[in-house]
Design a protein around this motif. Structure first.
Motif, short mmCIF file in Angstrom:
data_model
loop_
_atom_site.label_atom_id
_atom_site.label_comp_id
_atom_site.label_asym_id
_atom_site.label_seq_id
_atom_site.Cartn_x
_atom_site.Cartn_y
_atom_site.Cartn_z
N ILE A 48 0.84 -1.20 0.00
CA ILE A 48 0.00 0.00 0.00
C ILE A 48 0.88 1.25 0.00
N TYR A 49 1.92 1.25 0.83
CA TYR A 49 2.86 2.36 0.84
C TYR A 49 3.54 2.52 -0.52
N TYR A 50 4.00 1.40 -1.06
CA TYR A 50 4.71 1.44 -2.34
C TYR A 50 3.82 2.00 -3.45
N GLN A 51 2.60 1.49 -3.55
CA GLN A 51 1.69 1.97 -4.60
C GLN A 51 1.35 3.45 -4.39
N GLY A 52 1.21 3.86 -3.12
CA GLY A 52 0.95 5.27 -2.84
C GLY A 52 2.09 6.17 -3.26
N ILE A 53 3.32 5.73 -3.00
CA ILE A 53 4.49 6.50 -3.42
C ILE A 53 4.56 6.59 -4.93
N CYS A 54 4.30 5.47 -5.61
CA CYS A 54 4.32 5.46 -7.07
C CYS A 54 3.30 6.45 -7.65
N ARG A 55 2.09 6.46 -7.10
CA ARG A 55 1.06 7.38 -7.59
C ARG A 55 1.47 8.83 -7.37
N SER A 56 2.03 9.12 -6.21
CA SER A 56 2.43 10.50 -5.91
C SER A 56 3.54 10.97 -6.83
N VAL A 57 4.50 10.08 -7.09
CA VAL A 57 5.61 10.45 -7.98
C VAL A 57 5.11 10.64 -9.41
N GLU A 58 4.16 9.81 -9.85
CA GLU A 58 3.58 10.00 -11.17
C GLU A 58 2.84 11.33 -11.27
N ASN A 59 2.14 11.69 -10.20
CA ASN A 59 1.47 13.01 -10.17
C ASN A 59 2.49 14.14 -10.26
N LEU A 60 3.63 13.93 -9.60
CA LEU A 60 4.70 14.94 -9.65
C LEU A 60 5.22 15.09 -11.07
N LYS A 61 5.42 13.97 -11.75
CA LYS A 61 5.90 14.01 -13.14
C LYS A 61 4.89 14.64 -14.08
N ASN A 62 3.60 14.39 -13.82
CA ASN A 62 2.55 14.89 -14.71
C ASN A 62 2.11 16.31 -14.39
N GLY A 63 2.67 16.89 -13.33
CA GLY A 63 2.31 18.25 -12.95
C GLY A 63 1.00 18.37 -12.23
N THR A 64 0.47 17.25 -11.70
CA THR A 64 -0.81 17.27 -10.97
C THR A 64 -0.59 17.03 -9.48
N PHE A 65 0.63 17.22 -9.01
CA PHE A 65 0.99 16.93 -7.62
C PHE A 65 0.34 17.95 -6.69
N GLY A 95 10.53 -0.58 -7.11
CA GLY A 95 10.76 -0.02 -5.78
C GLY A 95 12.19 -0.07 -5.32
N ILE A 96 13.12 -0.30 -6.26
CA ILE A 96 14.53 -0.39 -5.86
C ILE A 96 15.02 0.92 -5.27
N GLY A 97 14.59 2.05 -5.84
CA GLY A 97 15.01 3.35 -5.32
C GLY A 97 14.56 3.57 -3.90
N ILE A 98 13.33 3.16 -3.60
CA ILE A 98 12.80 3.31 -2.24
C ILE A 98 13.64 2.50 -1.26
N ARG A 99 13.98 1.28 -1.66
CA ARG A 99 14.76 0.43 -0.77
C ARG A 99 16.19 0.97 -0.60
N LEU A 100 16.77 1.50 -1.65
CA LEU A 100 18.10 2.09 -1.52
C LEU A 100 18.08 3.26 -0.55
N VAL A 101 17.02 4.06 -0.60
CA VAL A 101 16.87 5.16 0.35
C VAL A 101 16.79 4.61 1.77
N ASN A 102 16.01 3.54 1.97
CA ASN A 102 15.90 2.93 3.30
C ASN A 102 17.25 2.41 3.78
N PHE A 103 18.02 1.81 2.86
CA PHE A 103 19.34 1.31 3.23
C PHE A 103 20.22 2.46 3.73
N MET A 104 20.19 3.57 3.00
CA MET A 104 21.02 4.72 3.37
C MET A 104 20.58 5.31 4.71
N LEU A 105 19.27 5.43 4.91
CA LEU A 105 18.77 5.94 6.20
C LEU A 105 19.21 5.02 7.34
N ALA A 106 19.15 3.71 7.11
CA ALA A 106 19.54 2.75 8.15
C ALA A 106 21.03 2.86 8.45
#
Length: 574
Positions: A48-65, A95-106
């Motif tokens: 659910i988190y992953y799909q939510g992030i994907c939708r938000s990023v797509e909105n950002l790309k499309n200018g509807t954020f 979701g590789i980018g999300i996981r890489l971010v989590n790795f760096m935060l950890a």
């Protein structure tokens, strides 16, 4: 003189670098040990988190954020979004980018925790400090579930940073991390406020001025006034745009003795639930090893031989108050028993271990040995369940080649939710999704399934019959085993031999025969029936007797094991 000063500075920097090499090795080891989660699918809430992030990023790309896109899965996760959105933008695949971010935060959090130990316990032995940092890094609460994406993880990271910046007296950084803690998950504001309240109350009591107004005015520094800003903003946002906890208004709990009158996702005291949460916090995944330094501390206390520490009491009092707030919230907020909900306890747990050891034990070799044993136990348990207490304290499920644990003690029936007193009762959903994500063992089913799809050379001319165990509905069964809220959106990448979310790959067809044989069954060139080993028996579909078994193959990864049978229906396949 200036030249001498420069040389001296270089020598100091070099020595610091050398001392930091061991902790850098721990951080690198953490990264390497996390690599195998990069291509795993997300389970349940993580999806659910992953799909939510994907939708938000797509909105950002499309200018509807819009600002609401910063909130993930109904949470006010605006702080965490700043990081994961960047990861998704840079590396969007699976979701590789999300996981890489989590790795760096950890990894950053591991380094910060190492520095906190030196700051709080100024006489700590360097090897004890390293051993306890390794235990923090390799804990199942961090390394074991690092592959998932949710809002409890950033609270652990940002709260650790917050404590470090506060005790280092860096107000600007402290203010920023306060925002991150408050706006990653709603519970963060509780721990953040309780930490500052504990520090402030300690100073207030220590101040001997009899004028309470002046005492408060003196001790409530400019830094505290600044740190009120995130809490104020959180309160305003929660009042006018709350989304978290709305399910508490609609979800019912059946009237059984242990939870009569309670509601899921609401404050409610249930003795069964309190006992369950305490087991999760203090018994699971070798956390019961805390008993060793605790016993040492009690013995030293009785003998009046506690060791004096060169520490700043204010900070430890603040952390202690925050720990009390954490425990109180977790036992009183009645919700599902997902192990990730207690992830922040790792920070408190390791500080408590170090405090008890440093306060009660003078033998540095014992402290070194215990920290190494704890780190080793955590590391192994992050991948394979070997802790006998965990198996005794929680419900076990045989998954073919051994038993795994589930923290789930709920059974759901549409709008009703039961807590089951009898751990032997079959639960309907949630066995292997969030409730089974307590270490890395949950990946075994996915790896075995990927091996099977590769072995049968899966394509759209083939279908997989997945037995409908839960409620005789395939969607609930797929939710329970795959942990996917939308299992129809899983695809097979034959080149990488991974199950992905990429719609450009081959769609995985789960053939549902629970309600009868589908009319289009003859359109498939091959049909493979999956036989799942579950609680000691092979489950059979009620319509399976209409099939003829042509061949059988067995697949296994870790403790997970199942069979695939190539079957033929009726007069033969087309």
């Amino acid at each position: 003189m200036e030249g001498m000063g420069i040389k001296k500075m270089k020598r100091i920097d070099k020595s610091k670098l050398i001392r930091g090499i061991p902790v850098l090795i721990i951080m690198l080891a953490f990264m390497l040990l996390s690599v195998n989660t990069l291509t795993a699918w997300f389970r349940s809430d993580s999806e659910i988190y992953y799909q939510g992030i994907c939708r938000s990023v797509e909105n950002l790309k499309n200018g509807t954020f819009s600002f609401s896109d910063f909130g993930i899965a109904g949470h006010m996760s605006y702080g965490y979004s700043l990081f994961v959105f960047l990861g998704q933008l840079l590396f969007p695949w699976h979701g590789i980018g999300i996981r890489l971010v989590n790795f760096m935060l950890a990894v950053i959090t591991i380094g910060v925790f190492y520095k906190i130990l030196a700051k709080l316990f100024q006489k700590i032995d360097p090897l004890v400090q390293l051993g306890c940092t390794a235990a923090f890094a390799f804990s199942p609460l961090l390394l074991g579930i690092i592959g998932e994406v949710h809002s409890d993880f950033p609270v652990l990271c940002f709260f650790t940073w917050l404590v470090w910046f506060y005790i280092s007296k860096r107000p600007v950084a402290c203010l920023f991390t306060s925002f991150l803690v408050c706006f990653s998950k709603e519970t963060g504001v509780i721990y953040y406020c309780s930490f500052f309240a504990g520090c402030f109350l300690y100073r207030l009591v220590k101040n001997k001025n009899k004028n309470w107004f002046k005492k408060i005015f003196d001790e409530f520094s400019a830094m505290e006034w600044l740190l009120l800003i995130p809490a104020d903003l959180f309160l305003v946002r929660a009042i006018y745009a709350a989304g978290w906890g709305t399910s508490a208004l609609t979800t019912k709990v059946s009237k059984v003795a242990s939870v009569s009158g309670g509601k899921i996702n609401s404050f409610y005291l249930s003795w069964h639930y309190i006992e369950l949460k305490l087991r999760e916090i203090f018994l699971m995944n070798f956390s019961w090893l805390l008993l060793v330094p605790l016993v040492l501390f009690l013995v030293a206390l009785c003998r009046k031989k506690l060791v004096r520490l060169g520490i700043e009491k204010e900070w430890l009092i603040g952390i202690g108050v925050s720990l009390c707030a954490f425990l109180l919230f977790n036992i009183s907020y009645f919700t599902y028993a997902h192990y990730r909900y207690v992830q922040l306890f790792l920070f408190f747990y390791m500080l408590l271990v170090v405090f008890l050891l440093e306060k009660s034990c003078r033998n540095v070799w014992f402290k070194r040995g215990f920290s190494v044993v704890l780190a080793a136990a955590f590391l192994i348990q992050s991948f394979v369940s070997i802790d006998p207490i965990t198996f005794l304290a929680f419900r076990n499920i045989d998954v073919g080649n051994g038993k795994v644990v589930t923290t789930n003690e709920f059974a759901t029936n549409f709008e009703e939710v039961w807590i089951l007193e009898d751990k032997g009762v079959d639960l309907e959903t949630g066995q292997f999704m969030d409730a089974g994500v307590y270490n890395r063992e949950y990946l075994g089913f996915e790896r075995a399934l990927e091996e099977a799809l590769s072995d049968i050379d899966y394509d759209l001319t083939k279908a997989i019959v997945f037995p409908a165990i839960y409620r005789e509905k395939i969607e609930y069964t797929l939710l329970g085993y795959l942990g996917a809220h939308d299992p129809w959106n899983l695809y097979w990448d034959s080149e990488t031999e991974n199950i992905t979310y990429d719609a450009g790959q081959t769609w995985i067809q789960w053939l549902d025969i629970s309600k009868g044989i589908p009319e289009n069954i003859s359109s498939y060139r091959e049909i493979w029936y999956m036989k799942l080993f579950y609680q000691g028996q092979w489950y059979e579909e009620k319509n399976l007797d209409q099939f003829k078994v042509l061949e059988e193959r067995t697949y296994q990864s870790g403790k997970w094991k199942f069979k695939l049978e190539r079957v033929e229906y009726g007069d033969g396949m087309r």
